[in-house]
Design a protein around this motif. Sequence first.
Motif, PDB file in Angstrom:
ATOM      1  N   PHE A   1       0.827  -1.204   0.000  1.00  0.00           N
ATOM      2  CA  PHE A   1       0.000   0.000   0.000  1.00  0.00           C
ATOM      3  C   PHE A   1       0.863   1.256   0.000  1.00  0.00           C
ATOM      4  O   PHE A   1       0.630   2.184  -0.789  1.00  0.00           O
ATOM      5  N   THR A   2       1.860   1.312   0.863  1.00  0.00           N
ATOM      6  CA  THR A   2       2.703   2.507   0.902  1.00  0.00           C
ATOM      7  C   THR A   2       3.511   2.652  -0.386  1.00  0.00           C
ATOM      8  O   THR A   2       3.758   3.776  -0.845  1.00  0.00           O
ATOM      9  N   ALA A   3       3.911   1.537  -0.988  1.00  0.00           N
ATOM     10  CA  ALA A   3       4.590   1.617  -2.283  1.00  0.00           C
ATOM     11  C   ALA A   3       3.646   2.173  -3.342  1.00  0.00           C
ATOM     12  O   ALA A   3       4.040   2.995  -4.187  1.00  0.00           O
ATOM     13  N   ALA A   4       2.374   1.750  -3.302  1.00  0.00           N
ATOM     14  CA  ALA A   4       1.398   2.228  -4.281  1.00  0.00           C
ATOM     15  C   ALA A   4       1.146   3.725  -4.130  1.00  0.00           C
ATOM     16  O   ALA A   4       0.935   4.431  -5.132  1.00  0.00           O
ATOM     17  N   LEU A   5       1.172   4.231  -2.901  1.00  0.00           N
ATOM     18  CA  LEU A   5       1.007   5.672  -2.712  1.00  0.00           C
ATOM     19  C   LEU A   5       2.078   6.448  -3.473  1.00  0.00           C
ATOM     20  O   LEU A   5       1.814   7.529  -4.012  1.00  0.00           O
ATOM     21  N   GLY A   6       3.275   5.888  -3.522  1.00  0.00           N
ATOM     22  CA  GLY A   6       4.369   6.555  -4.213  1.00  0.00           C
ATOM     23  C   GLY A   6       4.262   6.527  -5.721  1.00  0.00           C
ATOM     24  O   GLY A   6       5.040   7.208  -6.410  1.00  0.00           O
ATOM     25  N   THR A   7       3.304   5.752  -6.258  1.00  0.00           N
ATOM     26  CA  THR A   7       3.133   5.685  -7.716  1.00  0.00           C
ATOM     27  C   THR A   7       2.054   6.647  -8.216  1.00  0.00           C
ATOM     28  O   THR A   7       1.762   6.664  -9.411  1.00  0.00           O
ATOM     29  N   LEU A   8       1.462   7.432  -7.312  1.00  0.00           N
ATOM     30  CA  LEU A   8       0.463   8.424  -7.709  1.00  0.00           C
ATOM     31  C   LEU A   8       1.203   9.714  -8.042  1.00  0.00           C
ATOM     32  O   LEU A   8       1.796  10.345  -7.171  1.00  0.00           O
ATOM     33  N   ARG A   9       1.166  10.100  -9.300  1.00  0.00           N
ATOM     34  CA  ARG A   9       2.011  11.191  -9.785  1.00  0.00           C
ATOM     35  C   ARG A   9       1.168  12.385 -10.228  1.00  0.00           C
ATOM     36  O   ARG A   9       0.154  12.227 -10.904  1.00  0.00           O
ATOM     37  N   GLY A  10       1.631  13.578  -9.842  1.00  0.00           N
ATOM     38  CA  GLY A  10       0.988  14.807 -10.275  1.00  0.00           C
ATOM     39  C   GLY A  10      -0.188  15.187  -9.396  1.00  0.00           C
ATOM     40  O   GLY A  10      -0.477  14.563  -8.370  1.00  0.00           O
ATOM     41  N   GLY A  11      -0.888  16.237  -9.816  1.00  0.00           N
ATOM     42  CA  GLY A  11      -2.053  16.704  -9.085  1.00  0.00           C
ATOM     43  C   GLY A  11      -1.697  17.465  -7.821  1.00  0.00           C
ATOM     44  O   GLY A  11      -0.527  17.653  -7.471  1.00  0.00           O
ATOM     45  N   ILE A  12      -2.732  17.914  -7.138  1.00  0.00           N
ATOM     46  CA  ILE A  12      -2.603  18.625  -5.861  1.00  0.00           C
ATOM     47  C   ILE A  12      -3.113  17.672  -4.791  1.00  0.00           C
ATOM     48  O   ILE A  12      -4.320  17.494  -4.616  1.00  0.00           O
ATOM     49  N   ARG A  13      -2.208  17.032  -4.094  1.00  0.00           N
ATOM     50  CA  ARG A  13      -2.581  15.979  -3.151  1.00  0.00           C
ATOM     51  C   ARG A  13      -3.121  16.561  -1.843  1.00  0.00           C
ATOM     52  O   ARG A  13      -2.605  17.555  -1.325  1.00  0.00           O
ATOM     53  N   LEU A  14      -4.142  15.902  -1.307  1.00  0.00           N
ATOM     54  CA  LEU A  14      -4.716  16.286  -0.023  1.00  0.00           C
ATOM     55  C   LEU A  14      -4.160  15.447   1.122  1.00  0.00           C
ATOM     56  O   LEU A  14      -4.624  15.562   2.255  1.00  0.00           O
ATOM     57  N   ASP A  15      -3.192  14.602   0.812  1.00  0.00           N
ATOM     58  CA  ASP A  15      -2.551  13.797   1.845  1.00  0.00           C
ATOM     59  C   ASP A  15      -1.052  13.813   1.600  1.00  0.00           C
ATOM     60  O   ASP A  15      -0.592  14.120   0.499  1.00  0.00           O
TER      61      ASP A  15
ATOM     62  N   ASP B   1       0.979  17.503   6.113  1.00  0.00           N
ATOM     63  CA  ASP B   1       0.697  17.421   4.682  1.00  0.00           C
ATOM     64  C   ASP B   1      -0.617  16.710   4.382  1.00  0.00           C
ATOM     65  O   ASP B   1      -0.934  16.479   3.211  1.00  0.00           O
ATOM     66  N   THR B   2      -1.364  16.370   5.421  1.00  0.00           N
ATOM     67  CA  THR B   2      -2.621  15.638   5.240  1.00  0.00           C
ATOM     68  C   THR B   2      -3.783  16.508   5.703  1.00  0.00           C
ATOM     69  O   THR B   2      -3.798  16.985   6.842  1.00  0.00           O
ATOM     70  N   LEU B   3      -4.752  16.700   4.821  1.00  0.00           N
ATOM     71  CA  LEU B   3      -5.860  17.618   5.086  1.00  0.00           C
ATOM     72  C   LEU B   3      -6.735  17.160   6.243  1.00  0.00           C
ATOM     73  O   LEU B   3      -7.171  17.967   7.062  1.00  0.00           O
ATOM     74  N   CYS B   4      -7.006  15.857   6.321  1.00  0.00           N
ATOM     75  CA  CYS B   4      -7.996  15.361   7.282  1.00  0.00           C
ATOM     76  C   CYS B   4      -7.505  14.085   7.942  1.00  0.00           C
ATOM     77  O   CYS B   4      -6.998  13.178   7.269  1.00  0.00           O
ATOM     78  N   VAL B   5      -7.659  14.008   9.263  1.00  0.00           N
ATOM     79  CA  VAL B   5      -7.377  12.780  10.005  1.00  0.00           C
ATOM     80  C   VAL B   5      -8.489  12.566  11.022  1.00  0.00           C
ATOM     81  O   VAL B   5      -9.194  13.500  11.409  1.00  0.00           O
ATOM     82  N   GLY B   6      -8.628  11.314  11.454  1.00  0.00           N
ATOM     83  CA  GLY B   6      -9.538  10.985  12.538  1.00  0.00           C
ATOM     84  C   GLY B   6      -8.728  10.604  13.761  1.00  0.00           C
ATOM     85  O   GLY B   6      -7.861   9.730  13.685  1.00  0.00           O
TER      86      GLY B   6
END
Length: 381
Positions: free
Chosen positions: A87-101, A303-308
């Motif tokens: 899962f954490t590796a997959a997060l690193g494959t999301l490229r571009g955009g304005i991330r909310l996390d 760097d993360t907009l929302c947490v619980g």
Amino acid sequence: MNRCFAVVGNPGGRRVTLFAEAVRAAGLPAPRVVAWLDVLRAGGAEFGAGEIVRVDSPGEDPEVDLLLRDMPDPTRVEGTARWYRRFTAALGTLRGGIRLDGTDDVAVMFDKRRCHAVLAAAGVPVPESPTSGAAGAPVRGWDDVRALMRGHRMPRLFVKPAHGSSASGVLAVDSAGGGRIRATTSVELGPDGRLFNSLKVRRYQRERDIAAMVDALAPDGLHLERWVPKASQGGRAADLRVVVVDGRATHAVVRTSAGPLTNLHLGGRRGDLAGTRQAAESAGLRWPEVLGICERAAACFPDTLCVGVDLLPAVGWRRAFVGEVNAFGDLLPRLTGLPGSGAEGLDTYAAQVAAALRRAPLTGRPGPHHPHRTGTTHASA
């Protein structure tokens, strides 16, 4: 530059559906949905420079779970270490955009040992733990748990999978008199030693059963915490889930239970928030301080907009501790914002859409980001 929303999640799932409804309710086009299944199969995803990207939970999809854990039966508990790595590796494959996390933020939140250490270093009150951080004690099985219970004088403690969520695999362990041990958990121990998630909370009183569960969970990593006796409401143990959006506590729900696990999907009930505030303030714990603890915890993940944030009020309501910080802790349907929070009348998703647009307006340059505001006041709930 025109802005639009995108969400990485499971199409048709509750989380994606509720977020899409919030985006449309704001008068915007429906977000582009990028399926976790496609991300994992393709090795990533690309986002446009103007896309505001929300990353949501990959849970509740058997095919996604299979790719992350290699576990054909999604009800099995084991395999969380493999899930975490992929899962954490997959997060690193999301490229571009304005991330909310923040990718690093999420990685820390999904490792309870690291998260505990980060919170403690920031002065956020947390339960005592012998496994916190890189210098924490290793837990290779039940023998280590027993030794740490003795060495740290912890007759009652929580044993948590380091990379788990939703109380999956969590054991509330209590050493009764005469050396007896009992554990409360939602884990179902199969006759062959396999572990299964269940919506039924069980109590195990044979040490060999408890040892078998801990030994099966240990290869994925375990985190131990002192069991904080919780305050009560209506004769039931009570804690709070507080959602923090862009540095401010916006939503809160009280969860009560007859046992130590208050998760709503395990039979916990929503409690009385006004009564909780009154009890805390009567004991000398001011409500802004309660919410401030949660905001300080959220500030550890700027760097993360929302947490619980799971907040554990101790017996007597005089102190409170942060049990966990959840990257995907906003699934609280129909819950609207706290008075004075700036999210009045908004559910958790609508509050995030509004905050995201403040960060990155529909046109032009991104707006200011305030990861933590001090001195925030909150009106009566």
